[in-house]
Write a protein that holds these residues in place. Structure first.
Motif, PDB file in Angstrom:
ATOM      1  N   ILE A  96       5.113  -1.647   7.994  1.00 13.07           N
ATOM      2  CA  ILE A  96       4.259  -0.717   7.242  1.00 13.07           C
ATOM      3  C   ILE A  96       4.233  -1.571   5.929  1.00 13.07           C
ATOM      4  O   ILE A  96       3.132  -1.822   5.121  1.00 13.07           O
ATOM      5  N   LEU A  97       5.365  -2.159   5.352  1.00 15.01           N
ATOM      6  CA  LEU A  97       5.526  -2.333   4.185  1.00 15.01           C
ATOM      7  C   LEU A  97       5.148  -3.598   4.194  1.00 15.01           C
ATOM      8  O   LEU A  97       4.860  -4.469   3.405  1.00 15.01           O
ATOM      9  N   GLU A  98       4.569  -4.712   5.213  1.00 16.69           N
ATOM     10  CA  GLU A  98       4.672  -6.436   5.918  1.00 16.69           C
ATOM     11  C   GLU A  98       2.891  -5.877   5.252  1.00 16.69           C
ATOM     12  O   GLU A  98       2.746  -7.033   4.136  1.00 16.69           O
ATOM     13  N   THR A  99       2.583  -4.674   5.687  1.00 14.17           N
ATOM     14  CA  THR A  99       0.660  -4.708   5.948  1.00 14.17           C
ATOM     15  C   THR A  99       1.100  -4.477   4.457  1.00 14.17           C
ATOM     16  O   THR A  99      -0.498  -4.742   3.569  1.00 14.17           O
ATOM     17  N   LYS A 100       1.514  -3.598   3.811  1.00 14.20           N
ATOM     18  CA  LYS A 100       1.744  -3.733   2.325  1.00 14.20           C
ATOM     19  C   LYS A 100       1.358  -4.562   1.291  1.00 14.20           C
ATOM     20  O   LYS A 100       0.621  -4.771   0.080  1.00 14.20           O
ATOM     21  N   ALA A 101       2.557  -5.325   1.247  1.00 12.78           N
ATOM     22  CA  ALA A 101       2.798  -7.139   0.596  1.00 12.78           C
ATOM     23  C   ALA A 101       1.496  -7.471   1.621  1.00 12.78           C
ATOM     24  O   ALA A 101       0.868  -8.891   0.085  1.00 12.78           O
ATOM     25  N   ALA A 102       0.911  -7.643   2.426  1.00 18.26           N
ATOM     26  CA  ALA A 102      -0.371  -8.532   2.219  1.00 18.26           C
ATOM     27  C   ALA A 102      -1.391  -8.319   2.199  1.00 18.26           C
ATOM     28  O   ALA A 102      -2.122  -9.125   1.769  1.00 18.26           O
ATOM     29  N   ALA A 103      -1.139  -6.530   1.922  1.00 19.79           N
ATOM     30  CA  ALA A 103      -2.560  -6.388   0.740  1.00 19.79           C
ATOM     31  C   ALA A 103      -2.026  -7.122  -0.507  1.00 19.79           C
ATOM     32  O   ALA A 103      -3.398  -6.761  -1.138  1.00 19.79           O
ATOM     33  N   LEU A 104      -1.425  -6.858  -0.609  1.00 15.86           N
ATOM     34  CA  LEU A 104      -1.064  -6.929  -2.580  1.00 15.86           C
ATOM     35  C   LEU A 104      -0.996  -8.375  -2.358  1.00 15.86           C
ATOM     36  O   LEU A 104      -1.648  -8.306  -3.688  1.00 15.86           O
ATOM     37  N   LYS A 105      -0.830  -9.502  -1.440  1.00 20.31           N
ATOM     38  CA  LYS A 105      -0.518 -10.773  -2.072  1.00 20.31           C
ATOM     39  C   LYS A 105      -2.514 -11.007  -1.829  1.00 20.31           C
ATOM     40  O   LYS A 105      -2.559 -11.904  -2.613  1.00 20.31           O
ATOM     41  N   ALA A 106      -3.159 -10.226  -0.905  1.00 20.40           N
ATOM     42  CA  ALA A 106      -4.424 -10.418  -1.041  1.00 20.40           C
ATOM     43  C   ALA A 106      -5.621 -10.543  -1.894  1.00 20.40           C
ATOM     44  O   ALA A 106      -6.493 -10.257  -2.381  1.00 20.40           O
ATOM     45  N   GLY A 107      -4.702  -9.571  -3.300  1.00 17.42           N
ATOM     46  CA  GLY A 107      -5.050  -9.186  -4.214  1.00 17.42           C
ATOM     47  C   GLY A 107      -6.509  -7.432  -4.079  1.00 17.42           C
ATOM     48  O   GLY A 107      -6.316  -7.303  -5.461  1.00 17.42           O
ATOM     49  N   ALA A 108      -5.270  -6.940  -3.341  1.00 19.26           N
ATOM     50  CA  ALA A 108      -5.397  -5.593  -3.934  1.00 19.26           C
ATOM     51  C   ALA A 108      -4.885  -4.711  -4.795  1.00 19.26           C
ATOM     52  O   ALA A 108      -3.726  -5.381  -5.539  1.00 19.26           O
ATOM     53  N   ALA A 109      -5.452  -4.086  -5.553  1.00 18.91           N
ATOM     54  CA  ALA A 109      -4.767  -2.933  -6.735  1.00 18.91           C
ATOM     55  C   ALA A 109      -3.325  -2.510  -6.206  1.00 18.91           C
ATOM     56  O   ALA A 109      -3.365  -2.078  -5.693  1.00 18.91           O
ATOM     57  N   GLU A 110      -2.274  -2.336  -7.209  1.00 21.70           N
ATOM     58  CA  GLU A 110      -1.530  -1.246  -6.946  1.00 21.70           C
ATOM     59  C   GLU A 110      -2.005  -0.574  -7.540  1.00 21.70           C
ATOM     60  O   GLU A 110      -2.033   0.060  -8.219  1.00 21.70           O
ATOM     61  N   PRO A 111      -0.937   0.770  -6.354  1.00 22.50           N
ATOM     62  CA  PRO A 111      -1.076   1.939  -5.939  1.00 22.50           C
ATOM     63  C   PRO A 111      -0.350   2.534  -7.439  1.00 22.50           C
ATOM     64  O   PRO A 111       0.421   1.591  -8.077  1.00 22.50           O
ATOM     65  N   ALA A 112      -1.432   3.067  -8.270  1.00 19.90           N
ATOM     66  CA  ALA A 112      -0.816   4.133  -9.787  1.00 19.90           C
ATOM     67  C   ALA A 112       0.318   4.866  -8.832  1.00 19.90           C
ATOM     68  O   ALA A 112       0.564   5.897  -8.359  1.00 19.90           O
ATOM     69  N   ALA A 113       1.186   5.269 -10.113  1.00 20.28           N
ATOM     70  CA  ALA A 113       1.766   5.893 -10.081  1.00 20.28           C
ATOM     71  C   ALA A 113       1.836   7.276  -9.892  1.00 20.28           C
ATOM     72  O   ALA A 113       1.339   8.009  -9.788  1.00 20.28           O
TER      73      ALA A 113
END
Lengths: 359, 154, 125
Positions: free
Chosen positions: B132-149
């Motif tokens: 799951i961490l890797e999918t999240k990292a890939a999404a962030l790399k692709a330009g997805a916004a960081e989830p809010a705190a």
């Protein structure tokens, strides 16, 4: 004399697996006062007795603490059995004593590792925990669980140990006892261990009694107090004497626990020799009416269970006084006029169990 | 396997566990289970951590601490709830001081069952979390916004 | 530590087997008595709800009329009280531990009632 500083210690701290918060008041590097604040793990377990029936409470009681879980279940059952006047069969008692001594070995080895980690002896930490896994395997083989045994019930024991398993267990324990010498000799003889623990956190016998210390903490100050001598279960049938050290410092507390590991091995052998085939439990019916205080010796010291039944399936009151709760005032006393760097070692030598304390 | 690619660091916090799951998490780091084989290191600093391992149910004092730790961790991050108390409150969910599982406060990615959860189960859970961490990292790399705190709500 | 003891320890380390269990690659043989996970066999269940009564965390819910057995593995404390209570042998304890979950889910089973024997033995609703 420098200015006073307050250093917060915890709740999330690498040396502690559990949250406890201490405000350390410092003058330069010397701690002048320690103010504990607890309550991070309070769940309100005692009130659960109003919702769960007496038999379910045996499982809840075991989950007061995962390290000394078996003794918690045993203490609760002992108290209820006394109220309901149930005679547990002999074999049931011996099984309980075997498991409670096995949990003492596991708890002391775990503590030895954490202490070694506390003074920076990483290798000793790993070796202690490696040996601990072997006793956990034996526990899993006999009870089915690694840390929560689930083997004590009102009226006896839920499981029996077959003779062939018992023979294998004794053989494995003998080999484990031999291997334990490698780490315990290091604790007792190594100069680096002695430098960190000798003369640190001294508590005099009078102070220890006045502040209500229990268990290895009290015995390390030269007071021969062991609740197993009170004669619950079938401990009067076994021959043992409380292990006492004189110095009252961190080293003495370590020595008490190290010697208790071997005492437990000996007690398990005695139990196995005296055990006869027979029933392990009796059928229990009815509800408790009356009250009882049960006192047992946990790996960490004396633990007290109070139960009060009113003739219904729920208890009216269930109260637990755990050893770490009793050992917090002596801890605060010891934390005065010491170096800041010694705080983790002293905190660890009381063998703190926060989830017991706060329940 | 996915867990050879990165060396994830984990942060362990005991929310209100009975110690059972705590010592099993620690047992994962000691010689017999030794998750350091995969480069997994137990860190004490939330800003170094990728995986937040929480044992025990959430109660009133620890709620703030968990939120504080979670919000300090950098993205991407995953939360692993170890043991049934962390998942739902377990046997303690009826007590007055327990709010419930970790998911009452934080988004949880993986639930590890067991009371106490075995080291094997914890390793399985962490391996699943790494995916799951890797999918999240890939999404962030692709330009997805960081989830809010995550904000605490009273 | 003397040099002799030191070299003995070092040699022992070289020649002894590693203590580590290579877990995800090699699982160790399960211990028979291990309490890993509750296994439900729906063929044998009569939906008597004794297990629900005995379950300390109330993880089991049985609908007697609708013949549904539901267990929440994320509530189950693996005490085995239900296994002891079950008269039909429908519940058993698996030695293998449960898989991790990514979302909460209650597992439930439903079986149709067996055909009622003909005649006047039909139970009243």
């Amino acid at each position: 004399m420098g200015a006073r500083t307050i250093i917060p210690f915890g709740p999330q701290h690498p040396v502690l697996p559990e949250p406890i918060h201490l405000d350390l008041v410092l003058e330069d590097e010397k701690v002048v006062e320690a103010i504990p604040s607890i309550g991070f793990i309070h769940r309100g377990l005692e009130r659960l007795a109003e919702k769960k029936d007496i038999h379910e409470m045996a499982y809840v009681s075991e989950r007061i603490c995962g390290i000394c879980s078996f003794t918690h279940g045993m203490g609760y059952c002992t108290a209820i059995e006394a109220v309901m006047k149930i005679d547990v069969p002999e074999r049931g008692h011996y099984l309980r004593m075997i498991w409670s001594e096995m949990s003492r070995i596991h708890s002391h080895l775990l503590w030895a590792g954490l202490l070694a980690d506390g003074f920076g002896f990483e290798n000793l930490f790993m070796q202690s925990w490696r040996l601990r896994e072997r006793i956990l395997d034996l526990i899993e083989e006999t009870t089915g669980g690694r840390v929560i045994f689930g083997s004590c019930k009102i009226g006896g024991s839920r499981r029996d140990i077959a003779d062939d398993v018992m023979a294998r267990l004794l053989k494995e324990l003998a080999s484990l006892e031999k291997d334990c010498h490698a780490i315990t000799d290091t604790f007792m003889e190594d100069s680096t261990v002695a430098k960190r623990t000798r003369g640190v956190g001294v508590i005099a016998p009078d102070d220890a009694i006045a502040l209500g210390a229990v268990g290895p903490m009290l015995r390390a100050s030269g007071v021969a107090s062991d609740s197993r001598s009170l004669g619950y279960a079938l401990y009067p049938e076994l021959s043992f004497a409380p292990i006492v050290e004189k110095d009252g410092d961190c080293w003495a507390r370590t020595a008490v626990r190290v010697r208790e590991i071997y005492q437990s091995f000996d007690l398990i052998r005695q139990c196995a020799a005296k055990m006869k085939p027979g029933p392990v439990d009796v059928k229990v019916s009815g509800n408790p009416s009356g009250e009882y205080w049960a006192r047992l010796e946990q790996p960490r010291g004396e633990v007290i269970y109070y139960v009060k039944g009113n003739g219904t399936k729920n208890l009216e009151r269930y109260r637990v006084r755990t050893p770490t709760f009793a050992n917090v005032p002596p801890l605060v006393h010891m934390l005065k006029n010491i170096d800041l760097a010694d705080v983790p070692v002293i905190v660890l030598t009381i063998d703190p169990c926060i989830s017991c304390t706060e329940r | 396997m996915s867990f050879f690619k990165k060396s994830p660091w984990l942060l362990h916090y005991d929310a209100s566990s009975c110690n059972g799951c705590d010592i099993e998490v620690l047992a994962c780091l000691t010689p017999v289970y030794d998750v350091e084989r995969f480069g997994i290191v137990n860190t004490g600093n939330p800003k170094h951590a990728d995986i937040l391992v929480i044992t025990g149910s959430v109660n009133e004092p620890t709620r703030e601490v968990i939120l504080n730790l979670y919000n300090q961790m950098p993205h991407p991050k995953v939360v692993v709830a170890v043991g049934v108390c962390a998942a739902t409150g377990g046997i303690f969910r009826d007590t007055y001081n327990v709010l419930g599982g970790v998911d009452t406060v934080l988004p949880v990615d993986v639930y590890v069952p067991g009371c106490a959860a075995r080291p094997e189960a914890i390793i399985d859970g962490v391996v699943k979390a790494l995916g799951i961490l890797e999918t999240k990292a890939a999404a962030l790399k692709a330009g997805a916004a960081e989830p809010a705190a995550v904000e605490g709500s009273k | 530590m003397g040099l002799g003891k030191l070299s003995f320890t070092a040699l022992k380390g070289v020649f002894s087997k590693p203590a580590t269990r290579r877990y995800p690659f090699e699982a160790r043989p399960p211990i028979a008595k291990s309490r890993g996970r509750i296994h439900f066999d729906d063929g044998k269940c009569t939906y008597c709800s004794l297990c629900e009564l005995k379950c300390p965390p109330d993880a089991i819910k049985v609908d007697r009329q609708g013949r549904v057995f539901a267990i929440d593995h994320l509530l189950c404390i693996l005490c085995g009280a239900c296994v002891e209570a079950c008269q039909k042998g429908s519940l058993s304890m698996d030695a293998k531990h449960g898989e991790p979950w990514t979302e909460k889910q209650k597992l439930s089973w439903h079986t149709e009632a067996p055909p009622k024997p003909s005649g006047d033995a039909a139970p009243k609703a």
